[in-house]
Design a protein around this motif. Structure first.
Motif, short mmCIF file in Angstrom:
data_model
loop_
_atom_site.label_atom_id
_atom_site.label_comp_id
_atom_site.label_asym_id
_atom_site.label_seq_id
_atom_site.Cartn_x
_atom_site.Cartn_y
_atom_site.Cartn_z
N ASN A 11 28.30 25.73 53.56
CA ASN A 11 26.55 25.30 52.91
C ASN A 11 25.92 25.05 53.99
OD1 ASN A 11 26.92 26.05 50.34
ND2 ASN A 11 28.23 24.16 49.99
N ALA A 12 26.85 24.71 55.10
CA ALA A 12 26.38 23.63 56.40
C ALA A 12 25.32 24.64 57.07
CB ALA A 12 27.14 23.30 57.27
N LEU A 13 26.42 25.96 57.47
CA LEU A 13 25.95 27.31 57.51
C LEU A 13 24.22 27.88 57.33
CD1 LEU A 13 25.97 29.44 59.75
CD2 LEU A 13 27.40 30.49 58.89
N VAL A 14 24.61 27.86 55.72
CA VAL A 14 23.35 28.41 55.13
C VAL A 14 22.05 26.94 55.66
CG1 VAL A 14 22.35 28.75 53.18
CG2 VAL A 14 24.45 29.62 53.30
N SER A 15 22.17 26.33 55.23
CA SER A 15 21.17 25.12 56.01
C SER A 15 20.62 24.78 57.17
CB SER A 15 21.49 23.79 55.32
OG SER A 15 21.61 23.44 53.67
N GLU A 16 21.48 25.54 58.16
CA GLU A 16 20.99 25.56 59.05
C GLU A 16 20.29 26.58 59.46
OE1 GLU A 16 22.58 25.74 64.25
OE2 GLU A 16 24.07 25.28 62.24
N LEU A 17 21.08 27.48 58.95
CA LEU A 17 19.94 28.92 59.36
C LEU A 17 19.27 28.92 58.56
CD1 LEU A 17 22.80 32.50 57.70
CD2 LEU A 17 21.83 31.06 60.17
N ALA A 18 18.83 28.80 57.39
CA ALA A 18 17.05 27.86 56.65
C ALA A 18 16.23 26.59 57.44
CB ALA A 18 17.34 26.94 55.42
N ALA A 19 17.11 26.11 57.79
CA ALA A 19 15.94 25.21 59.32
C ALA A 19 15.87 26.19 59.57
CB ALA A 19 17.29 24.16 59.56
N ASN A 20 16.18 27.12 61.04
CA ASN A 20 15.87 27.50 61.88
C ASN A 20 14.87 29.06 61.26
OD1 ASN A 20 16.86 26.19 63.57
ND2 ASN A 20 19.44 27.81 63.47
N GLY A 21 13.96 29.17 59.67
CA GLY A 21 13.42 30.02 59.83
C GLY A 21 13.70 31.42 58.73
N ALA A 22 14.70 31.21 58.31
CA ALA A 22 15.69 31.98 57.66
C ALA A 22 15.34 31.69 56.16
CB ALA A 22 16.86 32.75 57.98
N THR A 23 14.92 32.65 55.46
CA THR A 23 14.85 32.50 53.64
C THR A 23 16.31 33.57 52.91
OG1 THR A 23 12.25 33.09 54.28
CG2 THR A 23 13.43 33.61 52.09
N ILE A 24 16.77 32.45 52.24
CA ILE A 24 18.58 33.11 52.04
C ILE A 24 17.32 32.86 50.17
CG2 ILE A 24 20.27 32.26 51.94
CD1 ILE A 24 19.68 32.13 54.07
N PHE A 25 18.68 34.24 50.25
CA PHE A 25 17.99 34.18 48.11
C PHE A 25 20.11 34.24 47.57
CE2 PHE A 25 18.21 36.42 44.12
CZ PHE A 25 17.09 36.11 43.53
N MET A 26 20.12 33.48 47.03
CA MET A 26 21.58 32.86 45.96
C MET A 26 21.30 33.61 44.75
SD MET A 26 22.74 29.53 47.86
CE MET A 26 24.04 29.94 46.96
N VAL A 27 22.25 34.16 44.65
CA VAL A 27 22.91 34.32 42.75
C VAL A 27 24.09 33.43 43.17
CG1 VAL A 27 21.26 35.62 42.94
CG2 VAL A 27 23.65 36.83 43.52
#
Length: 240
Positions: free
Chosen positions: A176-192
């Motif tokens: 979760n920390a990694l996903v949050s960091e990726l989003a903070a750097n501009g990535a769009t995350i779609f998870m099911v």
């Protein structure tokens, strides 16, 4: 989090024979947003994901990613995104480094060893495992390898299928920390996912899916995680 739309479902409907698998879905996901589609088994999560990846066709409406219609231009979508399935498909007899180098070469992406090492450090994969065969990796380590590969491909959109399934609590927190960091750097995350707690901890927005229909939504306010109890109550079909 920006509001420009990266992923869009517009009256998205999917029918197979006489069955309606998705019924008039409407939502947008912005750049830098972590969006969670939450539902139980048979809710339509996998169908939604496959439709956005161009693996299933919309019967009506559209699923678009970065402006590409996934039904009419699936190759354009697939070239633009990274997909992390529930069971990561990597080669067990190759090491983490060998897997990354192989899949980068298949994708026609040239990266230096320094770039690869930096990506592996970014996802916190232990350095002493880089040259070990993936058959010795835990599920969490395999996921980290796959995410490092996605980072090296510079994919602006990541689709994640039940990303925390089978992980222990410490690995879930790391993920979760990694996903949050990726989003903070501009990535769009779609998870099911069907993991209420994990979705509430990491998502900016959660949308509930049941029997192919959207039944509710929750949004983070400020830096506070989404209310787990409220989402769980709605997910379980009770009044919050």
């Amino acid at each position: 989090m920006q509001t420009n739309s990266v992923i869009c479902a517009d009256a998205l409907t999917v029918r197979v024979e006489n069955r309606t698998l998705l019924d008039n879905l409407n939502f947008n996901v912005g750049k830098g947003e972590v969006f969670a589609l939450l539902g139980g088994n048979g809710a339509g999560k996998s169908t939604t994901l496959k439709t956005f990846l161009g693996l299933m066709k919309a019967s009506r409406g559209s699923a678009t990613v970065l402006g590409h219609n996934a039904t009419t231009h699936p190759n354009d979508v697939q070239k633009s995104v990274a997909y992390l399935p529930e069971s990561v498909t990597l080669y067990g007899h190759l090491s983490g480094l060998e897997n990354i180098r192989y899949f980068l070469s298949v994708a026609g992406v040239e990266k230096s060893d320094e770039d690869i090492f930096a990506a592996l450090r970014k996802v916190a994969l232990q350095e002493d495992s880089w040259n070990k065969a993936l058959s010795n990796y835990s599920k969490g380590m395999r996921q980290k390898t796959a995410i490092a590969l996605a980072l090296l491909r510079n994919a602006p959109v990541l689709f994640l299928d039940e990303p925390t399934s089978g992980l222990d609590p410490a690995a879930i927190d790391e993920f979760n920390a990694l996903v949050s960091e990726l989003a903070a750097n501009g990535a769009t995350i779609f998870m099911v996912t069907h993991d209420v707690y994990g979705a509430c901890q990491v998502a900016h927005r959660i949308v509930l899916l049941s029997n192919g229909k959207l039944t509710g939504s929750f949004e983070r306010i400020g830096d506070m995680p989404i209310d787990t109890e409220a989402v769980h109550a709605a997910f379980a079909g009770r009044k919050a």
